[in-house]
Design an enzyme around this catalytic site. Sequence first.
Site, PDB file in Angstrom:
ATOM      1  CB  SER A  36      -0.916   0.018   1.229  1.00  0.00           C
ATOM      2  OG  SER A  36      -0.155   0.219   2.404  1.00  0.00           O
ATOM      3  CE  LYS A  37       0.833   7.730  -3.409  1.00  0.00           C
ATOM      4  NZ  LYS A  37       1.897   7.253  -4.288  1.00  0.00           N
TER       5      LYS A  37
END
Length: 480
Positions: A251-252
Amino acid sequence: MVRVRFAPSPTGFVHVGSLRGALYCYLYARHHGGANILRIEDTDRTRYVEGSVENLLSTMEWAGIAFDEGPVEGGDFGPYVQSERTDIYRFHAAKLLESGNAYPCFCTAERLDMVRKAQQASGQPPMYDRLCRNLTKEETDRRIAAGEPHVIRMRVPIGEMVRFHDLIRGDIEFDSRTIDDQVLMKSDGFPTYHLANIVDDHLMEITHVIRGEEWLSSTPKHVLLYQAIGWEPPKFANLQLLLNADKSKLSKRQGDVAVEDYRDKGYLPQALINFVALMGWNPSATEEIFTMDELIAGFDLERVNKGGAVFNREKLDWMNSEYIRKMTPEELLPLVWPLIEKRNYVVSDKYILAVIKLMQERVRTLWDFVDFASYFYVAPSDPSHYDEKYKAKHWTPQAKEHLANLLPQFQALENWDHDSLEAVVRQYAEANGIGAGKLIHPIRLAVTGKGMGPGLFELLAVIGKHESLKRMDHAVHSLE
């Protein structure tokens, strides 16, 4: 003939997981001499992001992934944008209503939210409670005629086992009691992913569906829809998740996940493709660097791992540096030039080529030619540009005096090259009874401001006599 499709939604950036899905489709199609199709799944208008399709196309082109059919290429099975195919979906939704495999649902968003909260409070999985499932045809016709908003839901058979084979995971089964009566057509007249997906895959004659693990739980819904319409489903291959180093889903929040981020940070497309291809699959037990042709030749879905693949940034850096080393300076020049221009540096092609040749064995990304080696373009002329630890260790009053004594000898050099520069330094060191390092380190600090980099004499030769002497003189007179 093998026909695969990459079917992204235009909701923003291209996730590296999407790149892997697109790549595996491409490799599988090319390995089997089949067709690779691009389909844009844009029926969820609430998530549509302007410019996403254009960004997707440019990203795929940068990555070297080509399509045989799609919005740009055309083909015999278009349109390849789902928002242009709504009449097709409405036709098949009507057929499902007619056969009793779907039904209208008039429940409001407020009621559905209330039901979901009640189920969660009692520890039940949130699912539609099927209130409208048993409405009579007369009542549904009356409410539709009155203009009451409604959706169309799939009528999931109760008490059956839904079975299918996954090329990666083997035989899988789901109890239909765990499968929701999924919405097929929304009240705005647009289909959901589930209906549009299976209709398009069938009509476009897709033979293999290669997609991420997050769609595994949707596969039984699709199998039921294929059965309801009377179509043969394609073969399924659900890829494993991409994971962070701590094994959480990529995930970012923990780093870059957009392909565009890696492109903008100076990673080569062939390196990123090689890296992504090996996240869960490898055609060799000993090799890790492959050309696209080699990836195509060795690709096999049944050898893709079931477990999650960890995104190892250090390995990507290593792989990128390997690809940079394999290129010629002339090949790297047009890739480095735009980065030079972004920093507004004014230098010649000849100068950049010299920097590339000197730095090529030491960099990880294209930006390292510019920012890691910024001293080639900007003088370390104020204290903030000097490495303080390196300075504290090597910039002594004696070092400053030695450099001041060396300046006239450097100035007198007719040939500003490696051998001439080294000869001056070593002769001075021998004459003064000191090690050459006592001179090399202070000179490096004065000229670059850093404690690491290529060989000093090669570096001075590239920067040139005038600029090198100016920086040394500045250090002697300004650096304490």
